[in-house]
Design an enzyme around this catalytic site. Sequence first.
Site, PDB file in Angstrom:
ATOM      1  N   CYS A 149       0.828  -1.216   0.000  1.00  0.00           N
ATOM      2  CA  CYS A 149       0.000   0.000   0.000  1.00  0.00           C
ATOM      3  C   CYS A 149       0.860   1.263   0.000  1.00  0.00           C
ATOM      4  O   CYS A 149       0.696   2.132  -0.860  1.00  0.00           O
ATOM      5  CB  CYS A 149      -0.969  -0.026   1.172  1.00  0.00           C
ATOM      6  SG  CYS A 149      -0.231  -0.509   2.742  1.00  0.00           S
TER       7      CYS A 149
HETATM    8  N1  NAP Z   1      -4.185  -4.435   4.964  1.00  0.00           N
HETATM    9  C1  NAP Z   1      -3.659  -3.756   3.950  1.00  0.00           C
HETATM   10  O1  NAP Z   1      -3.910  -2.542   3.802  1.00  0.00           O
HETATM   11  C2  NAP Z   1      -2.771  -4.451   2.945  1.00  0.00           C
HETATM   12  C3  NAP Z   1      -2.352  -3.722   1.830  1.00  0.00           C
HETATM   13  C4  NAP Z   1      -1.528  -4.339   0.884  1.00  0.00           C
HETATM   14  C5  NAP Z   1      -1.130  -5.633   1.073  1.00  0.00           C
HETATM   15  N2  NAP Z   1      -1.519  -6.313   2.177  1.00  0.00           N
HETATM   16  C6  NAP Z   1      -1.033  -7.689   2.325  1.00  0.00           C
HETATM   17  O2  NAP Z   1      -2.123  -8.573   2.113  1.00  0.00           O
HETATM   18  C7  NAP Z   1      -1.950  -9.741   2.925  1.00  0.00           C
HETATM   19  C8  NAP Z   1      -3.179  -9.873   3.820  1.00  0.00           C
HETATM   20  O3  NAP Z   1      -3.248  -8.708   4.616  1.00  0.00           O
HETATM   21  P1  NAP Z   1      -4.483  -8.384   5.577  1.00  0.00           P
HETATM   22  O4  NAP Z   1      -4.296  -6.976   6.004  1.00  0.00           O
HETATM   23  O5  NAP Z   1      -5.747  -8.803   4.952  1.00  0.00           O
HETATM   24  O6  NAP Z   1      -4.140  -9.337   6.814  1.00  0.00           O
HETATM   25  P2  NAP Z   1      -5.143  -9.940   7.899  1.00  0.00           P
HETATM   26  O7  NAP Z   1      -6.335  -9.066   8.051  1.00  0.00           O
HETATM   27  O8  NAP Z   1      -4.301 -10.214   9.091  1.00  0.00           O
HETATM   28  O9  NAP Z   1      -5.612 -11.318   7.249  1.00  0.00           O
HETATM   29  C9  NAP Z   1      -4.731 -12.399   7.104  1.00  0.00           C
HETATM   30  C10 NAP Z   1      -5.413 -13.532   6.384  1.00  0.00           C
HETATM   31  O10 NAP Z   1      -4.456 -14.584   6.278  1.00  0.00           O
HETATM   32  C11 NAP Z   1      -4.996 -15.775   6.813  1.00  0.00           C
HETATM   33  N3  NAP Z   1      -3.964 -16.533   7.539  1.00  0.00           N
HETATM   34  C12 NAP Z   1      -3.212 -16.094   8.580  1.00  0.00           C
HETATM   35  N4  NAP Z   1      -2.357 -17.064   8.956  1.00  0.00           N
HETATM   36  C13 NAP Z   1      -2.596 -18.127   8.159  1.00  0.00           C
HETATM   37  C14 NAP Z   1      -2.048 -19.438   8.048  1.00  0.00           C
HETATM   38  N5  NAP Z   1      -1.073 -19.846   8.862  1.00  0.00           N
HETATM   39  N6  NAP Z   1      -2.512 -20.253   7.078  1.00  0.00           N
HETATM   40  C15 NAP Z   1      -3.493 -19.870   6.252  1.00  0.00           C
HETATM   41  N7  NAP Z   1      -4.084 -18.645   6.317  1.00  0.00           N
HETATM   42  C16 NAP Z   1      -3.626 -17.787   7.249  1.00  0.00           C
HETATM   43  C17 NAP Z   1      -6.112 -15.361   7.737  1.00  0.00           C
HETATM   44  O11 NAP Z   1      -7.047 -16.428   7.638  1.00  0.00           O
HETATM   45  P3  NAP Z   1      -7.978 -17.022   8.768  1.00  0.00           P
HETATM   46  O12 NAP Z   1      -7.927 -16.052   9.917  1.00  0.00           O
HETATM   47  O13 NAP Z   1      -9.302 -17.082   8.105  1.00  0.00           O
HETATM   48  O14 NAP Z   1      -7.408 -18.360   9.093  1.00  0.00           O
HETATM   49  C18 NAP Z   1      -6.626 -14.072   7.110  1.00  0.00           C
HETATM   50  O15 NAP Z   1      -7.609 -14.361   6.150  1.00  0.00           O
HETATM   51  C19 NAP Z   1      -0.660  -9.528   3.738  1.00  0.00           C
HETATM   52  O16 NAP Z   1       0.402 -10.181   3.135  1.00  0.00           O
HETATM   53  C20 NAP Z   1      -0.483  -8.012   3.696  1.00  0.00           C
HETATM   54  O17 NAP Z   1       0.866  -7.625   3.816  1.00  0.00           O
HETATM   55  C21 NAP Z   1      -2.358  -5.767   3.113  1.00  0.00           C
END
Ligand code: NAP
Length: 345
Positions: A149
Amino acid sequence: MIKASIIGATGYAGTELARLLKHHPGVEIKYLASKSYAGKEFGELYPNHSCEDFVLSNIEIEKICKASDIVFTALPHGISSETVIQLNEYDIKIVDLSGDFRYNDEVLYEKWYKVKHPSPSLMKSAVYGLSELYKENIKTSKIVGNPGCFTTCGIITLYPLIENDLIDHETIVYDAKSGVTGAGRGLSNALHFCEVESNFKAYKIANHRHTSEIEEKISIAANESVYISFTPHLLPTKRGILGTIYANLKDGVTAEDIQKAFVEKYNNQPFIKLLGENKTPELKHVVGSNSLITGFVVDKRLNRLIIVSVIDNLLKGAAGQAVQNMNIMFDLDETTGLNTDGWYL
Ligand SMILES: NC(=O)c1ccc[n+]([C@@H]2O[C@H](COP(=O)([O-])OP(=O)(O)OC[C@H]3O[C@@H](n4cnc5c(N)ncnc54)[C@H](OP(=O)(O)O)[C@@H]3O)[C@@H](O)[C@H]2O)c1
């Protein structure tokens, strides 16, 4: 219809992606997969979400891939790379939202993420998904490494200035503020309501991972190594990034040169809005949309350029750009299913 699935659908980025795909006129969602919530209805986590009736599935790679044309991974880094290696065995497109497929150089990735990449060759084969800059490569790619982001905001802003040699590379400062969703849904003390509300602070000064992602891409544009000072801050809001970039102008460079560089690079890009000189955007202008809005001021007293850019971290900074990349990969109009205007209120 494009058959699409999301692995990591319950996180903040995955949830936004599910919402966008559900409303996308050219997409049928096949699986929303989760490790922790498989078997539960999406609506148990997110009532009134457009996917509330979907039952979350287990992460069964073969089943998901056989039903899908494209699979999005919205997982923590490390878990993403292991998952994408398995997905890559199937004849599908992949858009990974983590940092695992964003780098050309695995040494740089391993230095900043402090883990070994399980497949540097696959990482190198992925295309960096900054839609406006790498569209031609994205069209034919199998794996897209969707940008971060802060990096989306920073690279789109800096790229034309570096490419046209308008700023002094030694003087670039990127000062960015993000809403709390940028940190994901996981809990930590620093993200409690009482820590964030009515507060404002800098974090990860001089060591945020996105520094390296920005530096890698702008160094390619500059044809030399470029290093930046990057300081992220945590805003007491849910979403949005406002980035202020400072850099000294090269001798003789004028505001007209800056505006010309932006217009030449982004004139026909539907999600980039150029305000020009002496106008700067606000978070409210962009939250809820896939747009990046940018405007600048030249401080003639100091011969310094100050640019302010805004994006919604969950849309142009994550899920929106992922859909934009899918549209490009499947030869759709890249705005399909995406808003260019913000919610404003
Ligand atoms: N948030 C942002 O603004 C943003 C922007 C750009 C990129 N990103 C990237 O996008 C990705 C997701 O970010 P997010 O903000 O959505 O994070 P988040 O809200 O913490 O969500 C993480 C997701 O990953 C899953 N997960 C966590 N540990 C896992 C495991 N061991 N095995 C399988 N699934 C697992 C969780 O699934 P369950 O809880 O359902 O198991 C949840 O759906 C990250 O790599 C982050 O760096 C985020």
